[in-house]
Design a protein around this motif. Sequence first.
Motif, mmCIF file in Angstrom:
data_model
loop_
_atom_site.group_PDB
_atom_site.id
_atom_site.type_symbol
_atom_site.label_atom_id
_atom_site.label_comp_id
_atom_site.label_asym_id
_atom_site.label_seq_id
_atom_site.Cartn_x
_atom_site.Cartn_y
_atom_site.Cartn_z
ATOM 1 N N SER A 1 0.812 -1.219 0.000
ATOM 2 C CA SER A 1 0.000 0.000 0.000
ATOM 3 C C SER A 1 0.847 1.270 0.000
ATOM 4 N N LEU A 2 2.176 1.122 -0.162
ATOM 5 C CA LEU A 2 3.089 2.261 -0.225
ATOM 6 C C LEU A 2 3.114 2.812 -1.648
ATOM 7 N N VAL A 3 2.750 4.091 -1.807
ATOM 8 C CA VAL A 3 2.649 4.669 -3.152
ATOM 9 C C VAL A 3 3.629 5.812 -3.383
ATOM 10 N N ALA A 4 4.282 6.298 -2.345
ATOM 11 C CA ALA A 4 5.302 7.334 -2.511
ATOM 12 C C ALA A 4 6.329 7.186 -1.401
ATOM 13 N N HIS A 5 7.600 7.400 -1.761
ATOM 14 C CA HIS A 5 8.698 7.338 -0.799
ATOM 15 C C HIS A 5 9.722 8.360 -1.272
ATOM 16 N N ASN A 6 9.651 9.564 -0.706
ATOM 17 C CA ASN A 6 10.443 10.693 -1.188
ATOM 18 C C ASN A 6 11.489 11.109 -0.167
ATOM 19 N N ASP A 7 12.706 11.259 -0.647
ATOM 20 C CA ASP A 7 13.841 11.705 0.163
ATOM 21 C C ASP A 7 14.056 13.180 -0.166
ATOM 22 N N GLU A 8 13.671 14.064 0.760
ATOM 23 C CA GLU A 8 13.621 15.501 0.513
ATOM 24 C C GLU A 8 14.852 16.200 1.079
ATOM 25 N N HIS A 9 15.491 17.037 0.239
ATOM 26 C CA HIS A 9 16.648 17.833 0.638
ATOM 27 C C HIS A 9 16.320 19.295 0.375
ATOM 28 N N LEU A 10 16.140 20.072 1.454
ATOM 29 C CA LEU A 10 15.675 21.447 1.338
ATOM 30 C C LEU A 10 16.730 22.428 1.851
ATOM 31 N N PRO A 11 17.231 23.317 1.017
ATOM 32 C CA PRO A 11 18.031 24.428 1.526
ATOM 33 C C PRO A 11 17.157 25.336 2.392
ATOM 34 N N PHE B 1 14.294 15.307 5.082
ATOM 35 C CA PHE B 1 13.268 14.453 5.663
ATOM 36 C C PHE B 1 12.818 13.420 4.646
ATOM 37 N N VAL B 2 12.388 12.279 5.149
ATOM 38 C CA VAL B 2 11.872 11.202 4.314
ATOM 39 C C VAL B 2 10.359 11.189 4.486
ATOM 40 N N GLN B 3 9.653 11.321 3.382
ATOM 41 C CA GLN B 3 8.191 11.343 3.444
ATOM 42 C C GLN B 3 7.624 10.169 2.646
ATOM 43 N N THR B 4 6.682 9.471 3.272
ATOM 44 C CA THR B 4 6.088 8.293 2.651
ATOM 45 C C THR B 4 4.573 8.412 2.670
ATOM 46 N N TRP B 5 3.946 7.898 1.614
ATOM 47 C CA TRP B 5 2.493 7.909 1.493
ATOM 48 C C TRP B 5 1.994 6.473 1.388
ATOM 49 N N VAL B 6 0.960 6.165 2.153
ATOM 50 C CA VAL B 6 0.308 4.861 2.032
ATOM 51 C C VAL B 6 -1.193 5.068 1.841
ATOM 52 N N ARG B 7 -1.812 4.108 1.182
ATOM 53 C CA ARG B 7 -3.254 4.169 0.975
ATOM 54 C C ARG B 7 -3.976 3.872 2.282
ATOM 55 N N PRO B 8 -5.033 4.609 2.591
ATOM 56 C CA PRO B 8 -5.772 4.359 3.831
ATOM 57 C C PRO B 8 -6.685 3.146 3.708
ATOM 58 N N SER B 9 -7.074 2.627 4.866
ATOM 59 C CA SER B 9 -8.019 1.506 4.873
ATOM 60 C C SER B 9 -9.416 1.958 4.466
ATOM 61 N N GLU B 10 -9.772 3.193 4.837
ATOM 62 C CA GLU B 10 -11.090 3.726 4.527
ATOM 63 C C GLU B 10 -10.950 5.130 3.958
ATOM 64 N N PRO B 11 -11.683 5.442 2.892
ATOM 65 C CA PRO B 11 -11.632 6.804 2.347
ATOM 66 C C PRO B 11 -12.556 7.741 3.122
ATOM 67 N N GLY B 12 -12.284 9.037 2.991
ATOM 68 C CA GLY B 12 -13.204 10.047 3.493
ATOM 69 C C GLY B 12 -13.260 10.226 4.988
ATOM 70 N N THR B 13 -12.251 9.759 5.722
ATOM 71 C CA THR B 13 -12.256 9.928 7.176
ATOM 72 C C THR B 13 -11.897 11.368 7.534
ATOM 73 N N PRO B 14 -12.212 11.831 8.758
ATOM 74 C CA PRO B 14 -11.830 13.189 9.150
ATOM 75 C C PRO B 14 -10.311 13.352 9.134
ATOM 76 N N PRO B 15 -9.785 14.409 8.532
ATOM 77 C CA PRO B 15 -8.329 14.606 8.516
ATOM 78 C C PRO B 15 -7.784 14.870 9.914
ATOM 79 N N ARG B 16 -6.528 14.498 10.138
ATOM 80 C CA ARG B 16 -5.915 14.698 11.447
ATOM 81 C C ARG B 16 -4.403 14.803 11.281
ATOM 82 N N TRP B 17 -3.772 15.378 12.309
ATOM 83 C CA TRP B 17 -2.325 15.617 12.300
ATOM 84 C C TRP B 17 -1.771 15.280 13.665
ATOM 85 N N ALA B 18 -0.603 14.648 13.697
ATOM 86 C CA ALA B 18 0.038 14.315 14.973
ATOM 87 C C ALA B 18 1.536 14.224 14.764
ATOM 88 N N THR B 19 2.288 14.476 15.833
ATOM 89 C CA THR B 19 3.743 14.346 15.788
ATOM 90 C C THR B 19 4.226 13.591 17.018
#
Length: 226
Positions: free
Chosen positions: A39-49, A111-129
């Motif tokens: 279910s992994l659809v993106a795996h980006n290695d980001e280098h930002l000045p 930073f390394v950023q990865t995207w995976v497909r969710p189990s269910e679509p349309g859920t309330p968005p959320r953020w955590a660290t």
Amino acid sequence: MIEVREAGSRYSTLAEGRETRHSFSFGAHYDPRNVGFASLVAHNDEHLPPGTGYADHPHADTEIVSWVVEGALRHSSTVGSGVLGAGTAQLLSAGSGVVHSEVADGPPTRFVQTWVRPSEPGTPPRWATAAVDAGPAWTCLAGPGGALPLGAGDAALHVAALADGVRLELPDAPRLHLFVVATGPSDGLMLGERRLVDGDAARLLDEGGRTITGVGPCQALVWSFA
């Protein structure tokens, strides 16, 4: 089966001073043979000045997990905002829709950023660290029992920090995606007889439990999929 993808084979996007190295098809880089893994659809290695990054842009129905390797990342979104230092994991569950931005705050940032497909679509968005001290054993950054909740079934992201000679078994899962973040060109890890260095990845099918061994300091990031 083990498929190794060397760092030099990744697609690269250069824009506005930043560089993104993609492990899968992304944006203008389309390869029908390499659109994801489990279910992994993106795996980006980001280098930002300093001061570079991504202005406000939308996402939906994607579980986005980021791991800050060095520097500081300023994240702003419609569901939460903050400055993330090295050793911080972030989860942005886009769900029904979210707008966010990401900018290097101060020093050069990776930073390394990865995207995976969710189990269910349309859920309330959320953020955590979560701030995580990576050590010689696996720490689950996101997923079942991990530092961050993840709406993607049994998928999980783990991190470990390996010193020279440290041995560690990979998670026991049928599908694994291993990625190496190393501090020097000769540092990395051994996967069997294969040496993996900074930016190298391996996709493993039915190879859970194999041992990796540190060769100089490095971080190992592993996605596991049941």
